[in-house]
Design an enzyme around this catalytic site. Sequence first.
Site, PDB file in Angstrom:
ATOM      1  N   SER A   1       0.790  -1.241   0.000  1.00  0.00           N
ATOM      2  CA  SER A   1       0.000   0.000   0.000  1.00  0.00           C
ATOM      3  C   SER A   1       0.821   1.289   0.000  1.00  0.00           C
ATOM      4  O   SER A   1       0.393   2.278  -0.596  1.00  0.00           O
ATOM      5  CB  SER A   1      -0.945   0.007   1.198  1.00  0.00           C
ATOM      6  OG  SER A   1      -0.254  -0.352   2.373  1.00  0.00           O
TER       7      SER A   1
ATOM      8  N   ASP B   1      -2.865   7.419  10.461  1.00  0.00           N
ATOM      9  CA  ASP B   1      -2.863   6.046  10.996  1.00  0.00           C
ATOM     10  C   ASP B   1      -1.525   5.701  11.655  1.00  0.00           C
ATOM     11  O   ASP B   1      -1.356   4.602  12.179  1.00  0.00           O
ATOM     12  CB  ASP B   1      -3.209   5.033   9.898  1.00  0.00           C
ATOM     13  CG  ASP B   1      -2.207   5.046   8.741  1.00  0.00           C
ATOM     14  OD1 ASP B   1      -1.204   5.798   8.803  1.00  0.00           O
ATOM     15  OD2 ASP B   1      -2.433   4.300   7.772  1.00  0.00           O
TER      16      ASP B   1
ATOM     17  N   HIS C   1       1.273   4.555   7.443  1.00  0.00           N
ATOM     18  CA  HIS C   1       1.601   4.761   6.021  1.00  0.00           C
ATOM     19  C   HIS C   1       2.163   6.161   5.771  1.00  0.00           C
ATOM     20  O   HIS C   1       1.790   7.112   6.453  1.00  0.00           O
ATOM     21  CB  HIS C   1       0.348   4.579   5.169  1.00  0.00           C
ATOM     22  CG  HIS C   1      -0.189   3.184   5.203  1.00  0.00           C
ATOM     23  ND1 HIS C   1      -1.117   2.770   6.128  1.00  0.00           N
ATOM     24  CD2 HIS C   1       0.087   2.105   4.437  1.00  0.00           C
ATOM     25  CE1 HIS C   1      -1.406   1.498   5.925  1.00  0.00           C
ATOM     26  NE2 HIS C   1      -0.676   1.056   4.911  1.00  0.00           N
TER      27      HIS C   1
HETATM   28  C1  LIG Z   1       3.945   0.924   5.015  1.00  0.00           C
HETATM   29  O1  LIG Z   1       2.831   0.042   5.170  1.00  0.00           O
HETATM   30  C2  LIG Z   1       2.935  -1.023   6.082  1.00  0.00           C
HETATM   31  C3  LIG Z   1       1.668  -1.769   6.095  1.00  0.00           C
HETATM   32  O2  LIG Z   1       1.942  -2.937   5.456  1.00  0.00           O
HETATM   33  C4  LIG Z   1       3.453  -0.587   7.416  1.00  0.00           C
HETATM   34  O3  LIG Z   1       3.543  -1.635   8.306  1.00  0.00           O
HETATM   35  C5  LIG Z   1       4.785   0.098   7.186  1.00  0.00           C
HETATM   36  O4  LIG Z   1       5.463   0.374   8.344  1.00  0.00           O
HETATM   37  C6  LIG Z   1       4.424   1.308   6.371  1.00  0.00           C
HETATM   38  N1  LIG Z   1       5.134   2.545   6.522  1.00  0.00           N
HETATM   39  C7  LIG Z   1       6.398   2.874   6.251  1.00  0.00           C
HETATM   40  C8  LIG Z   1       6.728   4.289   6.526  1.00  0.00           C
HETATM   41  O5  LIG Z   1       7.223   2.126   5.779  1.00  0.00           O
END
Ligand SMILES: *[C@@H]1O[C@H](CO)[C@@H](O)[C@H](O)[C@H]1NC(C)=O
Length: 270
Positions: A37, A241, A244
């Site tokens: 995502s 959240d 993301h």
């Molecule tokens: C990106 O999305 C995932 C959800 O699968 C999350 O766990 C991950 O830490 C996210 N964010 C970043 C900044 O990498």
Amino acid sequence: MLRVLFLVFLLASAQSGSLQKEAPPAPHNIFILAGQSNMSGSGGVELNATTGFLYWDGILPPECQPNASIFRLDADLKWVQATEPLHDGIDTMLINGVGPGMPFAHEILHLKPDYGTIGLVPCALSGSSIKRGQRGSSLYDRLMRRVNAAVESGGKVRGMLWYQGGADSMAYENAIAYERLLTQFFRDVTEELNSPGFMILQAAIASAKEKFTSIVRAAQFNVKEPNLLTVDADRLPVEWDNLHLNTRGQIQLGNLLASTYLKTSTLVVK
Ligand SMILES: *[C@@H]1O[C@H](CO)[C@@H](O)[C@H](O)[C@H]1NC(C)=O
Ligand SMILES: *[C@@H]1O[C@H](CO)[C@@H](O)[C@H](O)[C@H]1NC(C)=O
Ligand SMILES: *[C@@H]1O[C@H](CO)[C@@H](O)[C@H](O)[C@H]1NC(C)=O
């Protein structure tokens, strides 16, 4: 007789002129966008507290706006001018917003104005694990089908932007299998594409989000393929959240991927 020939010539050139105008786009430099995502485009995806539904706020900073030199392969395998959300019709699991693809392309054009046109091939799927994308899977096949359609117009695959791992961070047995499966996936894609200078540009996921993120992050930094460059998405700004990347974070990531790529990709064959 001469006059007739001249008329034929005029008609022929008028026709080729109109054909040229309608010629479909054929971007020179092709980049795959794959992962979960955060790649599909989490930037600007907000929660409507009244309805409980997600929606995209539609806000497009300059780094995300359409540009005459940037194209996307749409869901019907056609090149079109790139507009956000790039994964529209491709990642149908979640609401798509801004990802790192557009800012990446803008930054390449900004740093290297003579680079030529860029074609982005969105292939990410929200929530997909590394196991789900291995060679032989429908997700892997879809990626290859889309890239094969992308190169039909004559462009070269320069690289793949890869941002994945959250789905493998929740269970211990998935996290410890990650390094092996990731390495296999990178090798399979590189071998099958067989494109000189092909680079994998990986974003390591943020730390401490999921129970076993630290194992997955360690794997992302441990994999040492000769065509792999890894940047760190940790500490980039995130959405409401707390998970993301937000739009600002996606722009920073796109810029980082582009500058890292141009600094290191002496391999690129024009
Ligand atoms: C990106 O999305 C995932 C959800 O699968 C999350 O766990 C991950 O830490 C996210 N964010 C970043 C900044 O990498
Ligand atoms: C949330 O949804 C409601 C009901 O559809 C709508 O009236 C409202 O404008 C939405 N709010 C936002 C911030 O989009
Ligand atoms: C396309 O983007 C580049 C980089 O942001 C910019 O320098 C260029 O002016 C843009 N071209 C058009 C036609 O907007």
